[in-house]
Design a protein around this motif. Structure first.
Motif, short mmCIF file in Angstrom:
data_model
loop_
_atom_site.label_atom_id
_atom_site.label_comp_id
_atom_site.label_asym_id
_atom_site.label_seq_id
_atom_site.Cartn_x
_atom_site.Cartn_y
_atom_site.Cartn_z
N ALA A 71 2.01 -8.63 -12.69
CA ALA A 71 1.03 -8.49 -11.62
C ALA A 71 0.48 -9.86 -11.21
CB ALA A 71 -0.10 -7.57 -12.06
N PHE A 72 0.14 -10.67 -12.18
CA PHE A 72 -0.39 -12.00 -11.89
C PHE A 72 0.67 -12.88 -11.24
CE2 PHE A 72 -1.35 -16.41 -13.15
CZ PHE A 72 -2.60 -16.53 -12.57
N SER A 73 1.91 -12.78 -11.73
CA SER A 73 3.01 -13.56 -11.18
C SER A 73 3.27 -13.20 -9.72
CB SER A 73 4.28 -13.34 -12.01
OG SER A 73 5.37 -14.03 -11.44
N LYS A 74 3.24 -11.93 -9.43
CA LYS A 74 3.46 -11.50 -8.05
C LYS A 74 2.35 -12.01 -7.13
CE LYS A 74 3.67 -7.48 -5.06
NZ LYS A 74 3.51 -6.02 -4.94
N PHE A 75 1.12 -11.94 -7.61
CA PHE A 75 -0.02 -12.42 -6.83
C PHE A 75 0.14 -13.91 -6.51
CE2 PHE A 75 -4.18 -14.48 -6.65
CZ PHE A 75 -4.82 -13.73 -5.68
N ILE A 76 0.47 -14.70 -7.53
CA ILE A 76 0.61 -16.15 -7.34
C ILE A 76 1.75 -16.47 -6.37
CG2 ILE A 76 1.18 -18.32 -8.49
CD1 ILE A 76 -1.66 -17.32 -8.97
N LYS A 77 2.88 -15.78 -6.52
CA LYS A 77 4.02 -16.02 -5.63
C LYS A 77 3.65 -15.78 -4.18
CE LYS A 77 7.88 -15.08 -8.79
NZ LYS A 77 9.01 -14.15 -9.08
N ARG A 78 2.92 -14.69 -3.93
CA ARG A 78 2.56 -14.34 -2.55
C ARG A 78 1.52 -15.31 -1.99
NH1 ARG A 78 3.47 -9.39 -0.06
NH2 ARG A 78 3.09 -9.61 2.19
N ILE A 79 0.53 -15.64 -2.80
CA ILE A 79 -0.52 -16.56 -2.35
C ILE A 79 0.04 -17.95 -2.08
CG2 ILE A 79 -2.62 -17.78 -3.08
CD1 ILE A 79 -3.17 -14.96 -2.21
N ASN A 80 1.03 -18.36 -2.85
CA ASN A 80 1.58 -19.71 -2.69
C ASN A 80 2.25 -19.95 -1.35
OD1 ASN A 80 0.70 -20.80 -5.09
ND2 ASN A 80 2.59 -20.37 -6.22
N HIS A 81 2.57 -18.89 -0.62
CA HIS A 81 3.10 -19.07 0.73
C HIS A 81 2.04 -19.68 1.65
CE1 HIS A 81 6.98 -17.07 0.25
NE2 HIS A 81 6.37 -16.16 -0.48
N VAL A 128 12.17 -10.28 -2.29
CA VAL A 128 11.39 -9.52 -1.33
C VAL A 128 10.06 -9.14 -1.97
CG1 VAL A 128 11.28 -7.49 0.13
CG2 VAL A 128 13.48 -8.60 -0.26
N ASP A 129 8.96 -9.64 -1.42
CA ASP A 129 7.65 -9.40 -1.99
C ASP A 129 7.15 -8.05 -1.51
OD1 ASP A 129 4.95 -11.65 -2.62
OD2 ASP A 129 5.06 -9.51 -2.97
N ASP A 130 7.24 -7.04 -2.33
CA ASP A 130 6.91 -5.68 -1.92
C ASP A 130 5.98 -5.05 -2.94
OD1 ASP A 130 6.74 -3.15 -0.99
OD2 ASP A 130 8.89 -2.74 -0.96
N HIS A 131 4.86 -4.52 -2.47
CA HIS A 131 3.89 -3.91 -3.39
C HIS A 131 4.50 -2.73 -4.13
CE1 HIS A 131 -0.17 -2.94 -4.83
NE2 HIS A 131 0.14 -1.69 -4.60
N SER A 132 5.49 -2.08 -3.53
CA SER A 132 6.07 -0.88 -4.14
C SER A 132 6.83 -1.20 -5.43
CB SER A 132 7.02 -0.19 -3.15
OG SER A 132 8.09 -1.04 -2.82
N GLU A 133 7.13 -2.48 -5.68
CA GLU A 133 7.86 -2.82 -6.89
C GLU A 133 7.01 -2.53 -8.13
OE1 GLU A 133 7.24 -7.48 -8.00
OE2 GLU A 133 8.61 -7.03 -6.36
N MET A 134 5.71 -2.31 -7.92
CA MET A 134 4.86 -1.95 -9.05
C MET A 134 5.35 -0.66 -9.71
SD MET A 134 2.49 -4.10 -9.75
CE MET A 134 1.45 -3.03 -10.74
N GLU A 135 5.99 0.21 -8.92
CA GLU A 135 6.48 1.47 -9.47
C GLU A 135 7.53 1.23 -10.54
OE1 GLU A 135 7.87 3.60 -6.15
OE2 GLU A 135 5.90 3.81 -5.18
N GLU A 136 8.25 0.11 -10.46
CA GLU A 136 9.30 -0.18 -11.40
C GLU A 136 8.75 -0.61 -12.75
OE1 GLU A 136 11.74 -3.10 -9.63
OE2 GLU A 136 12.14 -1.95 -7.81
#
Length: 395
Positions: free
Chosen positions: A284-294, A263-271
């Motif tokens: 942070a970079f990994s999350k960005f790439i995963k979301r953009i790749n959609h 689940v791609d959720d910005h709130s996971e940054m809190e973890e």
């Protein structure tokens, strides 16, 4: 973009993410003010203030180039049409000073009201025809069942010049007569409405030409383009907007649950607060790439009141809870509305040989109250407000 597309692309006040893509080259004669596009000249809703006819960089005083405009209406703000205009200085684009973001708002134009009236008239005609068709079917069914009652106000067929008992042929003749009468009535009614509409338009046109004999005739849905616009530096193309749909990715094994969904959720940054900087940076970079790749070719991400998608930890820090960007008019903290992704850099074409743009993301923040100064921000019945644009540096 036609009216159906415009309504289809109307952005919701709910936090729903949309993505934008560069599309086909734009027709130079298309002056529709509510297009989303890159390049060319900005199509203003009306002639803008003089300060926006030739925009200069506040850092180096050089000419700024028009990069894009984004049509951004909101369901919770139906009293206004909204568009953004983004300008860049090629020399200073790595800093916030090298960008200018202008938001314009105006009341819906008369053209939309006329369109809605036409739609209402069409719907009324459809309803009338459906009612007539329903009565014909009911009458036909009753005749087949031997029912002498007539929904058309006919008793025993006498009003139609028929007497005595009727057979099936007579019943069929009655239906044919009813259908002919229905068609005749519908044609007369449609002709009458058309004549009334033509008379109304003729009166309106006559009145307009009488009161504005010296003005240039333009379509009510045409915008304004500055002549010999120095900001026209990029190839002009449409931008299409669609809702972002993220499919859940299933993973097997690991953890008590067996299967886990990503689940791609910005709130996971809190973890990540307890992790090392290098680890968080990679996450942070990994999350960005995963979301953009959609949607790899996306150049715009939109979500009024939502969360930005940063490429780096430095970008995330710009939106830390301790960092607030207040509106100078009402004092409310500005909210995220959209971002321009660096994928646009390789998808746009400049008219001249200039240095390439250099950024990871551009984040547009706006006042949640949509406030403006009546005395200084309104020109030709259009509101112009310069909004905050944050620059996430390239990594």
């Amino acid at each position: 973009m036609n009216e159906d597309e415009r309504n289809k692309n109307r952005m919701s006040n709910k936090v729903v993410n949309y993505v934008g893509f560069i599309d086909a080259p734009l027709n130079a004669k298309d002056l529709y003010p509510y297009n989303s596009k890159v390049g060319g000249s900005p199509v203003w809703m009306a002639q803008p203030p003089a300060k926006y006819s030739h925009i200069k960089c506040t850092e180096c005083s050089g000419d700024m180039a028009f990069l894009m405009q984004l049509y951004a209406p909101l369901d919770h703000l139906p009293q206004f049409e909204r568009s953004y205009y983004l300008f860049v200085c090629h020399k200073c684009n790595a800093t916030r000073q090298g960008w200018k973001l202008i938001k314009s708002m105006e009341r819906p134009r008369q053209g939309y009201n006329e369109y809605e009236e036409e739609e209402e008239e069409y719907d009324e005609d459809e309803e009338e025809e459906e009612e007539v068709q329903e009565k014909v079917v009911q009458n036909d069914t009753k005749n087949e069942n031997g029912d002498d009652d007539d929904d058309w106000g006919v008793e025993d067929g006498d009003d139609w010049g028929l007497s005595g008992k009727t057979d099936n042929n007579n019943n069929n003749n009655n239906i044919d007569e009813l259908l002919m009468k229905r068609d005749k009535m519908l044609k007369e009614e449609q002709a009458k409405k058309k004549e009334q509409k033509n008379n109304k338009q003729s009166t309106s046109t006559s009145s307009t030409s009488t009161t504005n004999t010296s003005s240039t005739e333009t379509s009510p849905l045409e915008g304004f383009v500055t002549p010999s616009d120095p900001s026209n530096q990029y190839k002009e193309c449409y931008v299409t907007i669609e809702e972002e749909v993220i499919k859940q990715q299933k993973m097997h094994g690991g953890g008590k649950g067996g299967k886990h969904g990503y689940v791609d959720d910005h709130s996971e940054m809190e973890e990540w607060s307890g992790e090392s900087y290098e680890y968080v940076k990679d996450r942070a970079f990994s999350k960005f790439i995963k979301r953009i790749n959609h949607y790899p070719e996306q150049v715009i991400r939109y979500g009024f009141g939502g969360e930005p998608l940063c490429m780096s930890q430095a970008g995330n820090q710009m939106f830390d809870v301790k960092t607030a960007y207040a509106c100078k008019r009402c004092g409310k903290n500005k909210v995220f509305e959209f971002q321009v992704v660096s994928t646009i850099i390789t998808q746009i074409s400049h008219n001249k040989d200039v240095s390439s743009l250099d950024f990871s993301n551009l984040f547009a923040l706006t006042c949640p109250n949509h406030c403006y100064d009546v005395g200084s921000d309104v020109h030709n019945d259009v509101i112009y407000v310069e909004e905050l644009l944050l620059v996430e540096k390239s990594i």
